[in-house]
Design a protein around this motif. Structure first.
Motif, short mmCIF file in Angstrom:
data_model
loop_
_atom_site.label_atom_id
_atom_site.label_comp_id
_atom_site.label_asym_id
_atom_site.label_seq_id
_atom_site.Cartn_x
_atom_site.Cartn_y
_atom_site.Cartn_z
N LEU A 1 32.95 29.94 48.46
CA LEU A 1 32.12 30.91 47.97
C LEU A 1 32.23 30.73 46.24
O LEU A 1 33.04 30.16 45.43
N ARG A 2 30.83 30.86 45.91
CA ARG A 2 30.56 30.76 44.42
C ARG A 2 29.95 32.23 43.79
O ARG A 2 28.91 32.43 44.22
N LEU A 3 30.71 32.97 43.10
CA LEU A 3 30.10 34.44 42.56
C LEU A 3 29.61 34.33 41.30
O LEU A 3 30.35 33.49 40.47
N SER A 4 28.63 34.68 41.00
CA SER A 4 28.18 34.65 39.56
C SER A 4 27.10 35.73 39.01
O SER A 4 26.72 36.56 39.99
N GLU A 5 27.20 35.80 37.46
CA GLU A 5 26.31 36.86 37.12
C GLU A 5 24.89 36.67 37.15
O GLU A 5 24.11 37.35 36.81
N ALA A 6 24.83 35.13 37.38
CA ALA A 6 23.49 34.82 37.14
C ALA A 6 22.86 34.01 38.64
O ALA A 6 23.90 33.60 39.44
N PRO A 7 21.72 33.84 39.09
CA PRO A 7 21.35 33.11 40.31
C PRO A 7 21.94 31.90 40.46
O PRO A 7 22.22 31.14 39.36
N THR A 8 22.57 31.36 41.44
CA THR A 8 23.13 30.27 41.57
C THR A 8 22.78 29.18 42.88
O THR A 8 22.56 30.28 44.04
N GLU A 9 22.62 28.18 42.81
CA GLU A 9 22.09 27.57 44.09
C GLU A 9 22.80 26.58 44.42
O GLU A 9 22.52 25.73 45.45
N ALA B 1 39.92 41.94 44.79
CA ALA B 1 40.26 42.38 43.69
C ALA B 1 40.21 41.52 42.75
O ALA B 1 40.24 41.71 41.28
N LEU B 2 40.80 40.33 42.72
CA LEU B 2 40.96 39.08 41.98
C LEU B 2 39.62 38.65 41.21
O LEU B 2 39.60 38.42 40.26
N ALA B 3 38.51 39.08 42.27
CA ALA B 3 37.37 38.43 41.76
C ALA B 3 36.70 39.64 40.87
O ALA B 3 35.63 39.56 40.16
N GLY B 4 37.31 40.78 40.87
CA GLY B 4 36.60 41.94 39.85
C GLY B 4 35.70 43.05 40.65
O GLY B 4 35.00 43.44 40.00
N ILE B 5 35.52 42.78 42.10
CA ILE B 5 34.80 43.40 42.65
C ILE B 5 35.37 44.95 42.85
O ILE B 5 36.17 45.06 43.37
N PRO B 6 34.52 45.67 42.55
CA PRO B 6 34.93 47.15 42.75
C PRO B 6 35.30 47.43 44.04
O PRO B 6 34.77 47.05 44.98
N ASN B 7 36.41 48.37 44.34
CA ASN B 7 36.93 48.93 45.67
C ASN B 7 35.77 49.42 46.35
O ASN B 7 35.89 49.35 47.61
N GLU B 8 34.99 50.22 45.86
CA GLU B 8 33.89 51.01 46.66
C GLU B 8 33.09 50.01 47.00
O GLU B 8 32.53 50.13 48.38
N VAL C 1 42.35 33.20 36.40
CA VAL C 1 41.32 33.55 37.25
C VAL C 1 40.16 34.22 36.29
O VAL C 1 40.29 35.41 35.84
N PRO C 2 38.84 33.69 36.39
CA PRO C 2 37.96 34.15 35.47
C PRO C 2 37.65 35.80 36.02
O PRO C 2 37.44 36.01 37.14
N HIS C 3 37.20 36.43 34.97
CA HIS C 3 36.79 37.71 35.30
C HIS C 3 35.25 37.75 35.25
O HIS C 3 34.58 37.32 34.42
N ILE C 4 34.57 38.49 36.41
CA ILE C 4 33.16 38.55 36.37
C ILE C 4 32.90 40.30 36.32
O ILE C 4 33.30 41.03 37.07
#
Length: 596
Positions: free
Chosen positions: A77-85, A164-171, A210-213
């Motif tokens: 996986l690659r999670l990003s604040e901008a579109p990624t291809e 959690a390490l990726a900074g994704i909210p629990n909800e 680990v970078p924060h998003i």
């Protein structure tokens, strides 16, 4: 022939040396790995879903061993604040539910020097290859944690840790699990508890590197979770496809699985044929009867369809063939990506058999390109081959809602009792009215034999020349508009590419632009017929060209050299799969090429 190919020098080691791979801003790369049945693909899909709910963009690439089912597996996986291809150059986090044969993914999961390895010490130590670059290992009792919660699964604990390490909210994580649950409620409660336990465990880990998003600041509306296979299916339906005949084959099967219920909802039909030969002939038959038709396959199936596609060329019957390319030849590497069917697609039929060949440039573009392919096939009464690949087809991405380009399929149909009807009349455009069977006054023979304008089988030189010219002319004179390619950027040097490598090229050029290097990108969407005048216009002012592709023999480079007058002394960067080309790898190759 100048070449920048890795074919003539040792293949570069995917693992970056310490400090050599810059992390892409606003981006985080996570690999979830484990043995077959450990649930890493489920966890990966849920993590991507949660990221979408949190307003992020992202990409998930599936990888497995040669056995396809069972054995080792990983969700990249690659999670990003901008579109990624594309995937990034290296991974920040590798979380393994167990380490069984995970060393086989060492080349596919290069770790950053400051990367983090998470795993269960009860399942053994991580393979040395992952530690060699400086990544640190932290042990978590994943299985013991899950066993302590009756009915819980280990992959839900892993999901909580990774999310959690990726900074994704629990909800967002909980919402993703709830939305996917199709079992008894007690199991849901247990696994939500496992998820929360994983989230708590993540809080005990030093995540310095680990970078924060920042997920919370992004808009959440209008995003889709989409695979390339689903996108191609959607584009086919939008284009008007109402009949599909196909035989399951990796990595195209998911397209058929998605289309089966979707076709039913719009009054269409999908039939699983006994093999690929039957598939193409059924699709041609349905199209001959007036119903826009499609089949989907991979390289081995495309080979079997060659004679049938030639029949569609000769009889001038529109049909769409989606080829989700994989590593070859023969069975090759079924679950890995490679752009190695290009030469067969553009040249692989016996006789002079002009056909349309198109290639989507991204997962999102699978929708529009397949829709366009249906439109082109119907308008020109010719077969259209769509070259997707495993990377796009089986990967899933968070994308903005694909716009409908408005392509509308239209077939020139003969009217009843048309005076002096000749099915293969030698018209100026090359397209002649096609009669729907049963239309009064339009009886003709449609088969693979050469024919006169009236459709009567003929071996006369004049008839053969007329029909050859007609079939070629109708493709060359069609107006393809602006959709033939994506032309981006400026500069006196250009990168030419196609398919899934387009996203890698875009990111590589963006990085180089940050260093002050201006380059043009031409991503070909229409590969056949060749459009020399359009490419010359796109390359106006360009003095040097680098052709980029993922196959062993530089198939696009050789095709372009044969069909176009490329400026300067064209160069090639090409290498085969199964490893994807990375943005940093391509940026380095471009720098080497420009510095010669």
């Amino acid at each position: 022939m100048e070449t920048a190919s890795t074919k003539d020098r040792p293949t570069p080691r995917p693992e970056p040396p310490p400090g050599a791979t810059p992390r892409s801003a606003g981006s985080l790369s996570i690999a979830l790995a484990g043995s077959g049945g450990s649930g890493v693909m489920t966890a990966g899909n849920l993590l991507l879903d949660a990221a979408a709910r949190a307003g992020l963009y992202g990409l998930m690439v599936r990888t497995s061993g040669p056995q396809i089912r069972g054995g080792e597996a990983a969700a990249l996986l690659r999670l990003s604040e901008a579109p990624t291809e594309s995937l990034d150059d290296a991974f920040d986090l590798l979380l393994a539910i167990d380490w069984q044969n995970i060393h086989r993914f060492a080349d596919e999961i290069p770790m950053r020097p400051a990367g983090l390895l998470l795993g269960d010490a009860d399942e053994g130590e991580p393979p040395a290859v992952f530690l060699a670059g400086g990544a640190r290992f932290v042990s978590l009792p994943l299985k013991k944690t899950a066993k302590a919660i009756r009915g819980a699964w280990t992959n839900m604990v892993a999901l909580g840790v990774a999310g959690a390490l990726a900074g994704i909210p629990n909800e967002a994580l909980e919402a993703a699990v709830r939305a996917s649950w199709r079992r008894e409620a007690s199991g849901l409660d247990a696994n939500l508890e496992a998820l929360r336990t994983g989230i708590e465990a993540a809080g005990t880990i030093d995540r310095e590197h680990v970078p924060h998003i920042d997920a919370g600041k992004h808009a959440r509306d209008g995003r889709w979770l989409l695979s390339g296979n689903e996108g191609a299916g959607l584009g086919a339906l939008r284009g008007g496809i109402r009949f599909v005949a196909a035989y399951p084959i990796t990595p195209a099967t998911e397209m058929l699985e998605w289309m089966a219920p979707a076709l039913t909802r719009v009054g269409g039909t999908l039939l699983q044929a006994e093999d690929e030969l039957a598939s193409i002939n059924m699709a041609i038959g349905a199209s001959f009867g007036g119903v826009p038709s499609l089949t989907a396959t991979a390289g081995p199936g495309l080979s079997l369809m060659a004679e049938g596609i030639g029949l569609a060329v000769s009889a001038e019957v529109p049909v769409v063939i989606v080829d989700v390319m994989r590593g070859g030849p023969s069975t090759g590497i079924p679950a890995k990506s490679e752009q190695s069917d290009l030469s067969f697609a553009v040249d692989g039929l016996h006789g002079d058999a002009p056909r349309l060949v198109l290639a989507p440039t991204s997962i999102t573009d699978c929708v529009a390109t397949t829709q366009w392919a249906v439109t082109l096939a119907e308008a020109t009464q010719a077969p259209a081959i769509v070259l997707s690949d495993q990377f796009m087809g089986q990967s899933r991405a968070i994308v903005d809602r694909p716009a409908d380009p408005g392509f509308v399929a239209h077939r020139l149909v003969a009217q009843a009792d048309a005076p002096d009807f000749k099915r293969y009349r030698n018209t100026e455009s090359g397209v002649s009215p096609m009669a729907i069977p049963g239309t009064p006054g339009t009886v003709y023979t449609a088969d693979g034999l050469e024919k006169s304008e009236a459709g009567i089988p003929s071996s006369q030189a004049r008839d053969h020349a007329i029909q050859l010219d007609k079939r070629e002319r109708k493709l060359r004179r069609h107006d393809y508009g602006r959709w033939w390619a994506d032309v981006e950027g400026a500069g006196d040097a250009a990168i030419l590419t196609f398919g899934s490598v387009t996203g890698v090229a875009r990111e590589a050029l963006a990085r180089l632009a940050g260093q002050g290097m201006a380059l043009r990108l031409v991503a070909l969407r229409l590969l056949a017929p060749a459009l020399p005048e359009r490419l010359a216009e796109a390359l106006e002012g360009v003095s040097s060209v680098l052709v980029v592709e993922q196959n062993h023999s530089a198939q696009l480079f050789r095709y372009l050299r044969a069909m176009y007058d490329l400026p300067g002394k064209p160069a090639s960067f090409h290498r085969p799969g199964p490893l994807p080309i990375r943005p940093g790898e391509l940026a380095d190759a471009i720098l080497e090429w420009r510095n010669r």
